[in-house]
Scaffold this active site. Sequence first.
Site, PDB file in Angstrom:
ATOM      1  N   ASN A 154     -25.084   0.363 -13.270  1.00 30.32           N
ATOM      2  CA  ASN A 154     -24.603   1.503 -14.066  1.00 30.32           C
ATOM      3  C   ASN A 154     -23.090   1.445 -14.262  1.00 30.32           C
ATOM      4  O   ASN A 154     -22.490   2.419 -14.705  1.00 30.32           O
ATOM      5  CB  ASN A 154     -24.983   2.824 -13.379  1.00 30.32           C
ATOM      6  CG  ASN A 154     -24.377   2.936 -11.990  1.00 30.32           C
ATOM      7  OD1 ASN A 154     -23.618   2.077 -11.561  1.00 30.32           O
ATOM      8  ND2 ASN A 154     -24.700   4.008 -11.276  1.00 30.32           N
ATOM      9  N   GLU A 161     -19.189   6.600  -9.163  1.00 30.40           N
ATOM     10  CA  GLU A 161     -20.340   6.581 -10.065  1.00 30.40           C
ATOM     11  C   GLU A 161     -19.963   7.091 -11.463  1.00 30.40           C
ATOM     12  O   GLU A 161     -18.944   7.775 -11.628  1.00 30.40           O
ATOM     13  CB  GLU A 161     -21.439   7.482  -9.484  1.00 30.40           C
ATOM     14  CG  GLU A 161     -21.961   7.045  -8.113  1.00 30.40           C
ATOM     15  CD  GLU A 161     -22.889   5.834  -8.181  1.00 30.40           C
ATOM     16  OE1 GLU A 161     -22.785   5.016  -9.113  1.00 30.40           O
ATOM     17  OE2 GLU A 161     -23.742   5.711  -7.270  1.00 30.40           O
TER      18      GLU A 161
END
Length: 279
Positions: A154, A161
């Site tokens: 990702n 993140e």
Amino acid sequence: MRSPVRVLELAGASVLVYGDAPSACQAAAERIAETTRAAVANKGRAVLGLATGATPEPVYARLVAMHREGDLSFANVVTYNLDEYYPISPLDPRSYRAYMHEHLFAHVDIPSNQTHMLDGTVPEASVADHSAEFDRWIANDGGLDLQLLGLGRNGHIGFNEPSDTPVADSLKLPTRLVDLHHVTLASAARDFGDESRVIPRALTLGVASILSARAILILAFGPHKAEPVARSLEGPMTSRVPGSFLQAVSGKVTWVLDEAAAQGLAVRSTVASAVKTAR
Ligand code: F6R
């Protein structure tokens, strides 16, 4: 020294593309060894930021081999790891402390008090202090000579993140406790046996500490990394793809890729035309 099959200059970084992952890992290990030797020669010690995960395993194997061959000592190396699950015991085989012991620390001459890991056992009320202390330790050690990174599917770096945070704020993020992204949980199923058993939170070095390293070496291998690599290098800088934050620090980032991870890059040619096309 292994030679890359292609060298690109993209987004202020050098991008070295190797024919296969083993050649790329050997080149990465040689780069880490060179930085280590130079820092020890110049200032008495090397401060390395280390990553875990599948990608660097062969790199650590090569560093261990260099040590066994008498080519590399870790006696004057200080290490800081990027991340650790939270909560977790360092004795848990799934902890990153256990990973580092298994893949590097147990096999080289590094004194254990020179290896620093974020502590998955600190009480939650002390996590903020512990995280801030980790950043301070790095600064007090003179900063990282080299930060080794992998890239999440990702686009994460460390466990920073994807998010909707404005880029300017993301670039200042300190070391902290985070919730893991669903793609990270799926990837970690490899180590936990099942996605539902993955520890869903982790301590991670912040974006600011990562970007402060004097050199950054980021590795990505395999077709599943092609999209995050292309978005990190050829897309806009965005908190949706944390790998793109490396665009903020020109001239000190080296990407080491295999052909499969480089296949999504639109720019495939020489350094000169790559620079032109990327801007
Ligand atoms: C590990 C870390 C992560 C990994 C990334 C890639 O310390 O910080 O960012 O580098 O998730 O993992 P692998 O190498 O397993 O594909």
